[in-house]
Design a protein around this motif. Structure first.
Motif, short mmCIF file in Angstrom:
data_model
loop_
_atom_site.label_atom_id
_atom_site.label_comp_id
_atom_site.label_asym_id
_atom_site.label_seq_id
_atom_site.Cartn_x
_atom_site.Cartn_y
_atom_site.Cartn_z
N ALA A 102 0.82 -1.21 0.00
CA ALA A 102 0.00 0.00 0.00
C ALA A 102 0.85 1.25 0.00
O ALA A 102 0.57 2.23 -0.72
CB ALA A 102 -0.94 -0.01 1.21
N MET A 103 1.92 1.27 0.80
CA MET A 103 2.80 2.44 0.83
C MET A 103 3.45 2.65 -0.54
O MET A 103 3.59 3.79 -1.01
CB MET A 103 3.87 2.27 1.90
N PHE A 104 3.82 1.57 -1.20
CA PHE A 104 4.38 1.65 -2.54
C PHE A 104 3.37 2.30 -3.48
O PHE A 104 3.70 3.22 -4.25
CB PHE A 104 4.73 0.24 -3.03
N MET A 105 2.12 1.85 -3.43
CA MET A 105 1.07 2.40 -4.29
C MET A 105 0.90 3.90 -4.04
O MET A 105 0.83 4.70 -4.98
CB MET A 105 -0.25 1.69 -4.06
N TRP A 106 0.84 4.30 -2.76
CA TRP A 106 0.64 5.72 -2.47
C TRP A 106 1.88 6.54 -2.82
O TRP A 106 1.77 7.73 -3.14
CB TRP A 106 0.24 5.91 -1.01
N THR A 122 -0.92 2.73 6.89
CA THR A 122 -0.12 1.51 6.81
C THR A 122 1.29 1.76 7.33
O THR A 122 1.81 2.87 7.24
CB THR A 122 -0.07 1.00 5.37
N ALA A 123 1.89 0.76 7.88
CA ALA A 123 3.27 0.75 8.42
C ALA A 123 3.37 1.21 9.86
O ALA A 123 4.36 0.93 10.52
CB ALA A 123 4.22 1.58 7.57
N ILE A 124 2.36 1.89 10.38
CA ILE A 124 2.39 2.27 11.79
C ILE A 124 2.44 1.02 12.65
O ILE A 124 1.64 0.10 12.50
CB ILE A 124 1.15 3.11 12.16
N GLY A 125 3.43 0.95 13.53
CA GLY A 125 3.56 -0.20 14.42
C GLY A 125 4.17 -1.43 13.78
O GLY A 125 4.20 -2.49 14.41
N SER A 126 4.67 -1.30 12.55
CA SER A 126 5.25 -2.45 11.87
C SER A 126 6.76 -2.29 11.74
O SER A 126 7.32 -1.22 12.00
CB SER A 126 4.64 -2.62 10.48
N ASP A 127 7.43 -3.36 11.27
CA ASP A 127 8.86 -3.30 11.07
C ASP A 127 9.25 -2.46 9.85
O ASP A 127 10.44 -2.22 9.64
CB ASP A 127 9.43 -4.71 10.92
#
Length: 273
Positions: A102-106, A122-127
């Motif tokens: 999703a981050m790639f798309m945005w 997306t990505a909040i709280g992730s590695d």
């Protein structure tokens, strides 16, 4: 309006070492392999590649052409992890920016709209944040005051994509079920080169498919390359499926041996269906 047709080698001749290149498609689906082969035949190196990665990334990595890769994954679909990419990455051959899909798309949307970033949850709280320490967060200026990740724009010097049909002006048509963001790659790049299964008259593009299938607009396209079978050995639905026999051979053969046959024309020639 002008005739933008050229050969794959002519398209690659407009590129330079050190560029940031976007490569369309998704995994081992509708990759612009005729253009990737031309790229591998050139002496270009030090490339930053932006891609939902498949064999395009694996080949460029194995050939030592990458300086940096920006991706969400690198897969052959039926073979989950691209083996040549894996070997090059484990050897530390290039820098990696790995973000989620999703981050790639945005990031593509931001670049296409000439924005420096777009806020995403997306990505909040992730590695993703841990492995990309340069990523930043932003706080909503409205009453909610929510914190978002600032997905950076994925601007590119050039994009390479493959579609089912195109006209000589640069209008590109996707006939399969998934456009794979190829239109965004073209819009997010300074130049874009589109290969296609067949070049047709503009009027023919809408004879058997709706106007909504014309996802790539001529004003975003620099060059058009007619390349029947130009996505092989990846799929190009509905024109042909992935060639699993060649893909398995690619995945199990040392790159120098495979490259000698693949770049020499012995494995990728295909009659258009």
């Amino acid at each position: 309006m002008s005739d933008k047709t050229m050969t794959a080698d002519e398209a690659v001749s407009g590129l330079r070492s050190g560029m940031t290149l976007g490569i369309g498609g998704w995994g081992s689906r509708r990759k612009p392999m005729a253009l990737v082969r031309a790229l591998l035949r050139s002496d270009l190196t030090g490339l930053t590649v932006v891609s939902y990665g498949g064999p395009d990334v694996g080949m460029l990595a194995a050939a030592g052409r990458l300086r940096k890769l920006v991706t969400a994954f690198v897969t052959l679909d039926s073979i989950p992890l691209e083996p040549h990419y894996r070997a090059a990455r484990e050897a530390g051959a290039f820098e990696l920016m790995e973000i989620d899909e999703a981050m790639f798309m945005w990031g593509l949307h931001a670049a296409a709209n000439r924005l420096p970033f777009l806020p995403v949850r997306t990505a909040i709280g992730s590695d993703v944040m841990r492995v990309n320490p340069d990523l930043r967060t932003v706080t909503s200026p409205y009453d909610d005051r929510e914190t978002f990740v600032a997905a950076p724009a994925l601007r590119m010097d050039a994009a390479l994509v493959h579609v089912n049909r195109a006209d000589k002006l640069g209008n590109g048509q996707c006939l399969g079920p998934d456009p794979y963001f190829d239109d965004l790659f073209c819009e997010a790049a300074d130049t874009a080169y589109v290969s296609c299964e067949r070049i047709v008259d503009t009027a023919e593009l809408t004879e058997e498919a709706p106007p909504q299938s014309l996802l790539i607009k001529r004003h975003t396209v620099t060059g058009v390359v007619e390349a029947p079978g130009g996505a092989h050995f990846t799929s190009c639905a509905p024109d042909y499926d992935r060639d699993e026999t060649v893909q398995r051979e690619y995945a199990t053969t040392p790159w120098p041996e495979f490259a000698a046959r693949y770049l020499g024309g012995g494995l990728h020639d295909r009659d258009p269906e």
